[in-house]
Write an enzyme that holds these catalytic residues in place. Structure first.
Site, short mmCIF file in Angstrom:
data_model
loop_
_atom_site.label_atom_id
_atom_site.label_comp_id
_atom_site.label_asym_id
_atom_site.label_seq_id
_atom_site.Cartn_x
_atom_site.Cartn_y
_atom_site.Cartn_z
CD GLU A 47 23.06 -11.18 50.11
OE1 GLU A 47 24.59 -10.78 49.42
OE2 GLU A 47 22.29 -11.13 50.00
CG LEU A 90 31.89 -20.82 48.50
CD1 LEU A 90 30.57 -21.96 46.96
CD2 LEU A 90 31.16 -21.08 49.61
N GLY A 91 35.82 -21.46 46.48
CA GLY A 91 36.48 -20.17 45.81
C GLY A 91 36.70 -19.34 46.66
CE1 TYR A 92 36.87 -14.85 42.76
CE2 TYR A 92 35.36 -16.40 42.39
CZ TYR A 92 36.32 -15.49 41.98
OH TYR A 92 36.18 -16.00 40.53
CE1 TYR A 130 23.75 -6.40 46.32
CE2 TYR A 130 25.35 -8.18 47.65
CZ TYR A 130 24.39 -8.06 46.79
OH TYR A 130 22.79 -9.11 47.08
CG ASP A 148 23.59 -6.77 42.35
OD1 ASP A 148 22.45 -6.91 42.02
OD2 ASP A 148 23.34 -8.51 43.07
#
Length: 370
Positions: A47, A90-92, A130, A148
């Site tokens: 998630e 993968l970023g962030y 979420y 979401d």
């Protein structure tokens, strides 16, 4: 019976809507690795990875990550740099940092077992409403509905809901609606079915209404406005940014990497990067001044431009202007490190840094490639 929140469906009709959607999900759901388990640790990992990232991109990262860190305790014991290294690309990256922090907290406070309490889950770093609902419903069967972008779009079309769904008042209504629709006997499957419907059938563009198991209840389809809903959000204007980066190379093909906390450091995800700065004038002269002031490197004209690259971070459109500077010896800087230019893939670096490294390898003869 009154209709369910923003939907024009009575409570007595809700079971008739649930059955075909759950049957469709059981028959058509994608075979994803995190759907083969009820382990809360692995569901939580998936998630977090899936936040703002496509499923196809997540799958190989997920499989490699859980192979390297097969349990909460293994993840908690790992070094932050090792975790970031497995996340690289993968970023962030704040997701990986929060994941690592949360794992340590779960081991300390909950004996390594993902908490079952909603408020305790919300208190974990990087976990919002979420994510908490998704993990607790899928792993523990708790009756918590997720909301979401996919689920919100499905609800907006079923109820022909107009307006910006992300406005706080409307989002709260959608949360209430999602909770009222939830199948409490199978909350995990229900949440995944709603998300799957939004991802595979009730898509943002060209929804496949003829394949939808709940089409008979969809007001947007009846009104012929499915493709017009939900209303498009106003996007922040794109901000152009130019970054000049220095690839310092010694005779052995080694380069200097630093960690910066300034604006350009954030653009490189505060991971290992080449010395860089944001510029508004001539890139070469600005970079030369920067290297002389901060690294005591005198360029003296020994500055070779490389092929520029484009990069995007949220609302920023970044132009990367890298330069190679050959030096007899790399400067010794506190907190910096050296590495072979052709072996940076083993380090936690951002995609922007990878692009600069690739430009340097392509533009410099005689250096080893990864």
């Amino acid at each position: 019976m009154p209709p369910v929140s923003v939907l024009k469906i009575s409570e007595t009709e809700i079971p008739n809507l649930r059955r075909p959607l759950l049957a469709w999900f059981a028959d058509r759901k994608r075979d994803l690795p995190w759907r083969r388990t009820r382990d809360p640790y692995r569901i939580w990992i998936s998630e977090i990875m899936l936040q703002q990232t496509r499923v196809a991109a997540v799958i190989p990262y997920y499989e490699q990550f859980v192979a390297k860190f097969p349990s909460m305790r293994v993840l908690a014991r790992a070094k932050a740099e090792t975790v970031l290294g497995r996340w690289a690309g993968l970023g962030y990256y704040s997701r990986a940092r929060n994941l690592h922090r949360a794992a340590k907290e779960i081991v300390t406070r909950y004996g390594g077992r993902f908490p079952q309490d909603y408020e305790a889950t919300l208190a974990l770093p990087g976990v919002g409403r979420y994510t908490a609902a998704a993990v607790l419903s899928i792993a523990y069967g708790q009756p918590l509905a997720v909301l979401d972008g996919n689920v919100a779009r499905v609800l907006a079309r079923i109820g022909a809901v107009r307006g910006d769904l992300r406005t706080p008042a409307l989002w709260r209504e959608l949360e209430t609606t999602a909770q009222n629709l939830l199948d409490r006997h199978a909350p995990g499957d229900w949440n995944q079915a709603m998300m799957e419907l939004g991802a595979m059938v009730c898509t943002p563009k060209s929804p496949r209404c003829g394949e939808c198991p709940v089409a008979r209840w969809c007001q947007a389809r009846k009104l012929g406005i499915a493709e017009q809903l939900p209303a498009k959000r106003k996007k922040r204007a794109t901000l152009p940014v130019t970054l000049a980066a220095a690839v310092l190379l010694d005779p052995r093909g080694r380069t200097l990497l630093v960690r910066q906390t300034s604006c350009d450091g954030a653009l490189f995800s505060r991971m290992w990067q080449f010395p860089a700065l944001e510029i508004t004038d001539n890139a070469a002269s600005g970079l030369a001044r920067y290297l002389r002031k901060n690294f005591e490197v005198a360029v003296n004209g020994n500055l070779t431009p490389l092929k520029p690259a484009r990069h995007a971070v949220t609302f920023r459109d970044i132009r990367l202007e890298p330069f190679v500077i050959r030096v007899a010896r790399l400067p010794r800087i506190e907190g910096a490190r050296t590495a072979a230019l052709g072996r940076l893939g083993n380090l936690p670096i951002s995609n922007a840094t990878r692009k600069i490294a690739h430009a340097a390898l392509a533009g410099t003869a005689g250096l080893p490639r990864p």
